[in-house]
Design an enzyme around this catalytic site. Structure first.
Site, PDB file in Angstrom:
ATOM      1  N   HIS A 257      41.791  41.890  32.228  1.00 23.81           N
ATOM      2  CA  HIS A 257      40.542  42.104  32.827  1.00 23.81           C
ATOM      3  C   HIS A 257      39.123  41.251  32.382  1.00 23.81           C
ATOM      4  O   HIS A 257      39.213  40.182  32.467  1.00 23.81           O
ATOM      5  CB  HIS A 257      39.798  43.738  31.904  1.00 23.81           C
ATOM      6  CG  HIS A 257      38.654  44.286  32.678  1.00 23.81           C
ATOM      7  ND1 HIS A 257      37.877  44.291  33.498  1.00 23.81           N
ATOM      8  CD2 HIS A 257      37.895  45.320  31.951  1.00 23.81           C
ATOM      9  CE1 HIS A 257      36.635  45.144  34.026  1.00 23.81           C
ATOM     10  NE2 HIS A 257      37.160  45.987  32.444  1.00 23.81           N
ATOM     11  N   HIS A 296      42.785  39.102  41.699  1.00 23.57           N
ATOM     12  CA  HIS A 296      41.351  40.624  41.690  1.00 23.57           C
ATOM     13  C   HIS A 296      42.416  41.496  42.315  1.00 23.57           C
ATOM     14  O   HIS A 296      43.052  41.888  43.688  1.00 23.57           O
ATOM     15  CB  HIS A 296      40.577  40.351  42.840  1.00 23.57           C
ATOM     16  CG  HIS A 296      39.266  41.340  41.891  1.00 23.57           C
ATOM     17  ND1 HIS A 296      39.540  43.157  42.364  1.00 23.57           N
ATOM     18  CD2 HIS A 296      38.847  41.143  40.932  1.00 23.57           C
ATOM     19  CE1 HIS A 296      38.233  43.530  42.009  1.00 23.57           C
ATOM     20  NE2 HIS A 296      37.686  41.892  40.792  1.00 23.57           N
ATOM     21  N   ASP A 352      36.293  35.249  36.748  1.00 24.35           N
ATOM     22  CA  ASP A 352      36.356  34.700  35.212  1.00 24.35           C
ATOM     23  C   ASP A 352      36.482  33.042  35.388  1.00 24.35           C
ATOM     24  O   ASP A 352      37.004  32.378  34.829  1.00 24.35           O
ATOM     25  CB  ASP A 352      37.281  35.277  34.430  1.00 24.35           C
ATOM     26  CG  ASP A 352      37.122  37.199  34.409  1.00 24.35           C
ATOM     27  OD1 ASP A 352      35.759  37.371  33.957  1.00 24.35           O
ATOM     28  OD2 ASP A 352      37.802  37.785  34.623  1.00 24.35           O
TER      29      ASP A 352
HETATM   30  N1  CMC Z   1      48.619  34.568  39.217  1.00 25.38           N
HETATM   31  C1  CMC Z   1      50.669  34.344  39.266  1.00 25.38           C
HETATM   32  N2  CMC Z   1      50.227  35.368  40.228  1.00 25.38           N
HETATM   33  C2  CMC Z   1      49.494  36.338  40.574  1.00 25.38           C
HETATM   34  C3  CMC Z   1      48.019  36.700  39.586  1.00 25.38           C
HETATM   35  C4  CMC Z   1      48.317  35.926  39.172  1.00 25.38           C
HETATM   36  N3  CMC Z   1      46.980  35.631  38.753  1.00 25.38           N
HETATM   37  N4  CMC Z   1      47.995  37.913  39.811  1.00 25.38           N
HETATM   38  C5  CMC Z   1      48.498  38.596  41.093  1.00 25.38           C
HETATM   39  N5  CMC Z   1      49.888  37.771  41.365  1.00 25.38           N
HETATM   40  C6  CMC Z   1      50.806  37.846  41.720  1.00 25.38           C
HETATM   41  C7  CMC Z   1      51.883  38.794  40.939  1.00 25.38           C
HETATM   42  O1  CMC Z   1      52.923  38.573  40.415  1.00 25.38           O
HETATM   43  C8  CMC Z   1      52.419  39.879  42.302  1.00 25.38           C
HETATM   44  O2  CMC Z   1      52.815  39.542  43.038  1.00 25.38           O
HETATM   45  P1  CMC Z   1      54.539  40.283  43.998  1.00 25.38           P
HETATM   46  O3  CMC Z   1      53.626  40.925  44.640  1.00 25.38           O
HETATM   47  O4  CMC Z   1      55.276  39.033  43.565  1.00 25.38           O
HETATM   48  O5  CMC Z   1      55.105  40.785  41.984  1.00 25.38           O
HETATM   49  C9  CMC Z   1      51.197  39.724  43.169  1.00 25.38           C
HETATM   50  O6  CMC Z   1      50.406  39.056  42.939  1.00 25.38           O
HETATM   51  C10 CMC Z   1      50.375  41.646  43.188  1.00 25.38           C
HETATM   52  O7  CMC Z   1      49.473  41.632  42.044  1.00 25.38           O
HETATM   53  P2  CMC Z   1      49.540  42.194  41.170  1.00 25.38           P
HETATM   54  O8  CMC Z   1      49.574  42.923  40.175  1.00 25.38           O
HETATM   55  O9  CMC Z   1      49.841  43.657  42.146  1.00 25.38           O
HETATM   56  O10 CMC Z   1      47.676  42.865  41.269  1.00 25.38           O
HETATM   57  P3  CMC Z   1      46.672  44.241  41.027  1.00 25.38           P
HETATM   58  O11 CMC Z   1      45.629  44.740  41.583  1.00 25.38           O
HETATM   59  O12 CMC Z   1      47.773  45.137  40.079  1.00 25.38           O
HETATM   60  O13 CMC Z   1      46.144  43.193  39.301  1.00 25.38           O
HETATM   61  C11 CMC Z   1      45.151  41.468  38.026  1.00 25.38           C
HETATM   62  C12 CMC Z   1      45.113  41.987  39.532  1.00 25.38           C
HETATM   63  C13 CMC Z   1      43.585  41.206  38.544  1.00 25.38           C
HETATM   64  C14 CMC Z   1      45.234  41.781  37.307  1.00 25.38           C
HETATM   65  C15 CMC Z   1      45.791  40.383  38.301  1.00 25.38           C
HETATM   66  O14 CMC Z   1      45.386  39.357  39.725  1.00 25.38           O
HETATM   67  C16 CMC Z   1      45.754  39.270  37.445  1.00 25.38           C
HETATM   68  O15 CMC Z   1      46.225  39.181  36.585  1.00 25.38           O
HETATM   69  N6  CMC Z   1      44.847  38.158  36.899  1.00 25.38           N
HETATM   70  C17 CMC Z   1      45.160  37.063  36.563  1.00 25.38           C
HETATM   71  C18 CMC Z   1      43.795  38.139  34.922  1.00 25.38           C
HETATM   72  C19 CMC Z   1      42.189  37.880  35.748  1.00 25.38           C
HETATM   73  O16 CMC Z   1      41.783  36.645  35.930  1.00 25.38           O
HETATM   74  N7  CMC Z   1      42.172  38.597  35.234  1.00 25.38           N
HETATM   75  C20 CMC Z   1      40.508  38.768  36.049  1.00 25.38           C
HETATM   76  C21 CMC Z   1      39.886  39.563  37.132  1.00 25.38           C
HETATM   77  S1  CMC Z   1      38.699  39.493  38.006  1.00 25.38           S
HETATM   78  C22 CMC Z   1      37.271  40.023  36.368  1.00 25.38           C
HETATM   79  C23 CMC Z   1      37.854  41.778  35.585  1.00 25.38           C
HETATM   80  O17 CMC Z   1      38.236  42.072  36.336  1.00 25.38           O
HETATM   81  O18 CMC Z   1      37.567  41.394  34.830  1.00 25.38           O
END
Ligand code: CMC
Length: 415
Positions: A257, A296, A352
């Site tokens: 986050h 996201h 971010d």
């Molecule tokens: N790098 C590599 N792979 C990723 C990433 C990433 N940053 N984000 C998602 N994926 C992959 C994930 O492994 C999954 O792949 P598969 O379907 O093959 O298993 C697919 O994309 C879908 O991801 P998810 O984890 O189901 O997506 P989510 O909606 O649960 O999570 C998230 C969203 C923001 C937590 C995630 O994208 C992430 O961890 N990003 C990196 C951390 C980040 O930048 N966070 C800031 C978010 S924006 C500001 C805020 O909210 O504070």
């Protein structure tokens, strides 16, 4: 076609009809009539609020506060005008703006208490630890916040002080984390006062203060993210606003986050050079690493905040000088946006990804970045808290699916 949904339990043949509102939402508790639970740990398809504060269309990359597009607010308003908008529903008139600005920027805050709290932490403590616990410390000082839980006027009256306390707490926590002393507390805008108080950005105060003002506007609210969900869930137990803020900011601290902005800068520094980017991307695709600042839950096209931040980065780098990490970030973005792994998963730079480069150019250390997210988000949390308290709610108490053992007896002899 009736606005309803028929749900048939094929195990029993029993069907229920549930109403569907104009937003496509149905009361999930109706499922209980079938003896069913909806299982939704990440709350992907579960709404927990009807809110009039922030609108997001993740596919179209749209973000609006109270109907106003984020791009217009970033260009034409100040952070305190946006704070007023989020809290009261309308942009302030000129007269309302000056009253609100004076109330926040000139608030009588118990500075000695905040300073003592900040200084009680050992050197090297993360400023988010100071901020999170600082909200609880302020809660101890504001016993009247307990009565304000059920008093809309008192909740609104407390806002200027709460914003001023947040400014001091965040700025002092940042100053202490770099061994600095806390400085002046005056300023023409919220961001300028924040910079002066934290002792950062003095070289180009005017440019940096406007840049930070825009960054604060972009971070002020984002509907039901993890932090705001925590604020509402804690508030649903009728916990006062200060202690609810402690929980909301703790949720924000996580690297998935608000902690992502700090993690991005560490990642860019670790990659170090543009030539190392392809290797890093391969590690991400093999799931050894995560590309921090990408992806996201809601935005599946682009994050409109990231677009605005790119121009803020250009403005601050124009006065602070170039940053080689920007080149690394741009190369990461370029490769990722063309790579099937990221394209097929709809992963784009989020708020971010570039914000840390702007914060760094202003003079902040990475440990300060999540505080710079939490400080402006506080008005979003408080606005959601107020909206919830003004309406009808019950304590947020999810159901669980129990998967543990059946009843068993403690053996007589456990020797
Ligand atoms: N790098 C590599 N792979 C990723 C990433 C990433 N940053 N984000 C998602 N994926 C992959 C994930 O492994 C999954 O792949 P598969 O379907 O093959 O298993 C697919 O994309 C879908 O991801 P998810 O984890 O189901 O997506 P989510 O909606 O649960 O999570 C998230 C969203 C923001 C937590 C995630 O994208 C992430 O961890 N990003 C990196 C951390 C980040 O930048 N966070 C800031 C978010 S924006 C500001 C805020 O909210 O504070």
């Amino acid at each position: 076609m009736p606005d309803s949904l028929s749900i048939t339990d094929n195990r029993t043949g029993k069907t229920i009809e549930v109403s569907v509102d104009g937003h496509g939402a149905f009361p999930a508790s109706e499922l209980k009539k079938l003896g069913l639970l909806s299982f939704d740990q990440p709350l992907l398809a579960t709404a927990t609020a009807r809110s009039a504060i922030t609108f997001i269309d993740g596919e179209a990359g749209i973000l609006r506060y109270r109907g106003y597009p984020i791009e217009q607010l970033a260009e034409k308003t100040s952070f305190l005008e946006v704070a007023y908008l989020l809290a009261y529903g309308e942009l302030p008139t000129a007269a309302q703006r000056s009253v609100f600005e004076a109330a926040v920027l000139g608030a009588q805050v118990d500075t000695a208490r905040i300073r003592k709290h900040v200084e009680s932490f050992p050197a090297g403590s993360h400023p988010m630890s100071v901020l999170i616990s600082g909200y609880a410390a302020l809660g101890a000082a504001h016993q009247e916040a307990k009565a304000a839980v059920h008093d809309g006027e008192a909740r609104k009256a407390a806002l200027p002080t709460q914003l001023a306390e947040t400014l001091q707490l965040g700025a002092y926590a940042i100053a202490a984390s770099i061994g600095g002393t806390t400085g002046a507390t005056s300023g023409a805008t919220f961001a300028e006062q924040f910079l002066r108080t934290s002792g950062v950005g003095a070289e180009q105060l005017e440019v940096f203060a406007r840049a930070l003002e825009v960054l604060f506007i972009l971070h002020a609210d984002h509907e039901l993210n993890a932090g705001t969900n925590a604020m509402r869930a804690i508030g649903s137990a009728e916990t006062d606003a200060y202690h609810s803020l402690a929980g909301a900011s703790a949720a924000l601290y996580g690297p998935l986050h608000g902690g992502a902005n700090e993690a991005v800068l560490k990642m860019l520094a670790k990659i170090g050079d543009v030539k190392n980017v392809p290797d890093f991307i391969e590690h991400v695709k093999h799931r050894d690493e995560k590309l921090m600042g990408f992806g996201h839950r809601v935005y599946k096209n682009f994050d409109p905040r990231a677009t605005v931040i790119k121009s803020v980065v250009d403005e601050v780098l124009a006065v602070s000088g170039p940053d080689p990490l920007l080149g690394v970030a741009q190369e990461l973005e370029k490769i990722a946006l063309e790579d099937e792994y990221f394209v097929s998963r709809k992963l784009y730079p989020n708020v971010d990804f570039y914000s840390g480069i702007a914060y760094k150019a202003i003079g902040f250390q990475p440990a300060a970045f999540t505080v710079l997210f939490a400080v402006p988000r506080t008005i979003g949390w408080l606005s959601h808290y107020d909206e919830m308290m003004a309406g009808e709610f019950k304590i947020t108490r999810p159901a669980q699916v129990y998967i543990g053992s059946d009843e068993r007896s403690v053996p007589a002899n456990r020797g």
